[in-house]
Write a protein that holds these residues in place. Structure first.
Motif, mmCIF file in Angstrom:
data_model
loop_
_atom_site.group_PDB
_atom_site.id
_atom_site.type_symbol
_atom_site.label_atom_id
_atom_site.label_comp_id
_atom_site.label_asym_id
_atom_site.label_seq_id
_atom_site.Cartn_x
_atom_site.Cartn_y
_atom_site.Cartn_z
ATOM 1 N N PHE A 15 -6.594 -8.103 -2.350
ATOM 2 C CA PHE A 15 -5.930 -7.242 -3.330
ATOM 3 C C PHE A 15 -6.038 -5.760 -2.974
ATOM 4 C CE2 PHE A 15 -7.416 -11.085 -5.532
ATOM 5 C CZ PHE A 15 -6.197 -11.602 -5.945
ATOM 6 N N LEU B 36 -3.011 -3.697 -3.944
ATOM 7 C CA LEU B 36 -2.939 -3.389 -5.368
ATOM 8 C C LEU B 36 -3.934 -2.288 -5.731
ATOM 9 C CD1 LEU B 36 -2.679 -6.976 -6.933
ATOM 10 C CD2 LEU B 36 -0.885 -5.243 -6.869
ATOM 11 N N GLY C 98 -2.676 1.050 -4.252
ATOM 12 C CA GLY C 98 -1.543 1.506 -5.051
ATOM 13 C C GLY C 98 -1.976 2.005 -6.410
ATOM 14 N N GLY C 99 -2.943 1.300 -7.013
ATOM 15 C CA GLY C 99 -3.450 1.719 -8.311
ATOM 16 C C GLY C 99 -4.166 3.054 -8.238
ATOM 17 N N PHE D 291 4.406 -0.971 -9.232
ATOM 18 C CA PHE D 291 3.884 -2.233 -8.693
ATOM 19 C C PHE D 291 5.019 -3.213 -8.402
ATOM 20 C CE2 PHE D 291 -0.898 -2.747 -9.387
ATOM 21 C CZ PHE D 291 -1.137 -1.391 -9.205
ATOM 22 N N SER E 115 6.888 -2.302 -5.263
ATOM 23 C CA SER E 115 6.151 -2.741 -4.079
ATOM 24 C C SER E 115 6.367 -4.229 -3.810
ATOM 25 C CB SER E 115 4.659 -2.453 -4.265
ATOM 26 O OG SER E 115 3.909 -2.922 -3.171
ATOM 27 N N ALA E 116 6.331 -5.038 -4.883
ATOM 28 C CA ALA E 116 6.523 -6.489 -4.742
ATOM 29 C C ALA E 116 7.941 -6.813 -4.282
ATOM 30 C CB ALA E 116 6.232 -7.178 -6.072
ATOM 31 N N TYR F 19 2.238 -8.937 -10.163
ATOM 32 C CA TYR F 19 2.380 -7.498 -9.905
ATOM 33 C C TYR F 19 2.689 -6.739 -11.201
ATOM 34 C CZ TYR F 19 1.927 -7.156 -4.851
ATOM 35 O OH TYR F 19 1.417 -7.125 -3.576
ATOM 36 N N GLY G 20 -0.388 -6.652 -13.193
ATOM 37 C CA GLY G 20 -1.277 -5.723 -12.480
ATOM 38 C C GLY G 20 -0.921 -4.276 -12.783
ATOM 39 N N GLY G 21 0.382 -3.988 -12.815
ATOM 40 C CA GLY G 21 0.845 -2.640 -13.136
ATOM 41 C C GLY G 21 0.507 -2.248 -14.560
ATOM 42 N N ALA H 145 -3.084 -1.574 -14.666
ATOM 43 C CA ALA H 145 -3.338 -0.309 -13.969
ATOM 44 C C ALA H 145 -3.046 0.873 -14.889
ATOM 45 C CB ALA H 145 -2.476 -0.220 -12.712
#
Length: 335
Positions: free
Chosen positions: A33, A36, A39-40, A115, A118-119, A169, A172-173, A176
């Motif tokens: 990860f 991620l 990016g976070g 996010f 990016s995915a 994602y 996750g975003g 984040a």
């Protein structure tokens, strides 16, 4: 708040350090990860720049140019897609913070959209290089598995996997965004640190050889092609023949060569030419930014040891918050 320019300069340096793959961030979180996490951290630093800046748009875009120039110098083999992702995060963040108030929803939108971008970028890249055969092969594997377990209704495996991938994602975003909100609350309330640091010799740990990068690309291509060919060979029935196998191998190889030898270098050259024109304008900022790297590496290592009594998420949270706070408030001997 006083001395905001110094804070913004140090946040820019942290962002450049993070994007260049240096320091404690990447070493501590050596996991699948990492993307991620990086990016976070990037959108956390962009959000903090906006938090401390009066002109949020100008401050973020200036920081972006400095970060990209340093990334170009320190990580020369980064693909052009990395520059696109970094630029998207910055421009979208600058747009949000320049037009909307500091509410949790703004940070959540920033996290989720960046996010998901990016995915989707990764999915698009897979489709361009391997074509629809890649997704068709996954569907064949899925149909075979569903048949073996007597699944009631057949579903599209690619649709399920892509949905799950985007959900991961997207969630996750969202997390984040909430995490960034809590980080800003912690960092903004911290007092300036009083310890001083001596600089150490800075060495780039991200300068990997081009040979190593090519080797990785070749292995990924071989494994992916093997997955596609085996799917059609063993589970594809009468629809598959050696002509299709040769087509898949030739097509993916051709697009891979175009991507890495033609399209990638061409776009990267345009990006570097544009950044080179701006380099002289920001030369002093770039030099000052890179001069901070040795101090930041010491601070991150110090903070990691300082939080060793904490465990799991709590340690992660306070390690990030304390690292950033210490980095933006510490004093160098000349100050």
């Amino acid at each position: 708040m006083k001395n905001n320019k110094s804070i913004i300069d140090k946040l820019t340096a942290l962002w450049a350090l993070n994007e260049s793959g240096l320091g404690g961030f990447l070493h501590v979180f050596n996991s699948p990860f990492t993307g991620l996490i990086v990016g976070g951290i990037a959108i956390l630093l962009i959000s903090l720049i906006a938090f401390y800046a009066e002109n949020k748009w100008q401050a973020i875009l200036k920081a972006l140019v400095i970060v990209l120039i340093i990334k170009m110098a320190v990580s020369p083999y980064s693909p052009f897609t990395a520059y696109i992702s970094v630029s998207f995060q910055a421009v979208f963040g600058a747009f949000l913070f320049s037009n909307f108030s500091w509410k949790g929803i703004t940070l959540i939108v920033l996290g989720m959209v960046t996010f998901l971008q990016s995915a989707l970028q990764k999915l698009l890249k897979l489709t361009i290089i391997y074509g629809t055969d890649f997704w068709e092969a996954i569907n064949i594997y899925g149909a075979w598995i569903q048949e073996k377990i007597n699944f009631i209704t057949q579903t599209s495996t690619t649709s399920v996997l892509i949905t799950i991938y985007l959900l991961v994602y997207g969630i996750g975003g969202l997390l984040a965004g909430l995490f960034i909100k809590s980080m800003i609350g912690i960092i903004s309330k911290k007092e300036e640190t009083s310890f001083y640091l001596e600089a150490t010799v800075f060495t780039s740990e991200e300068k990997k050889s081009k040979k190593g990068l090519k080797s990785k690309v070749i292995w990924i291509w071989l494994i992916t092609v093997a997955i596609i060919v085996l799917a059609f060979t063993f589970f594809g029935g009468a629809l598959f023949g050696w002509q299709k196998a040769i087509y898949i191998i030739a097509r993916s190889f051709l697009f891979l060569m175009l991507w890495y030898l033609v399209l990638g270098p061409f776009v990267l050259k345009l990006i570097r030419e544009d950044l080179a024109k701006k380099e002289s304008k920001y030369q002093e900022d770039i030099t000052n930014t890179m001069d901070l790297f040795p101090y930041f590496r010491q601070i991150i290592a110090f903070t990691w040891k300082e939080t060793k009594h904490l465990k799991g998420y709590v340690r992660f949270k306070y390690f990030i918050a304390n690292s950033i706070s210490n980095c933006i408030h510490f004093k160098i001997p000349s100050e």
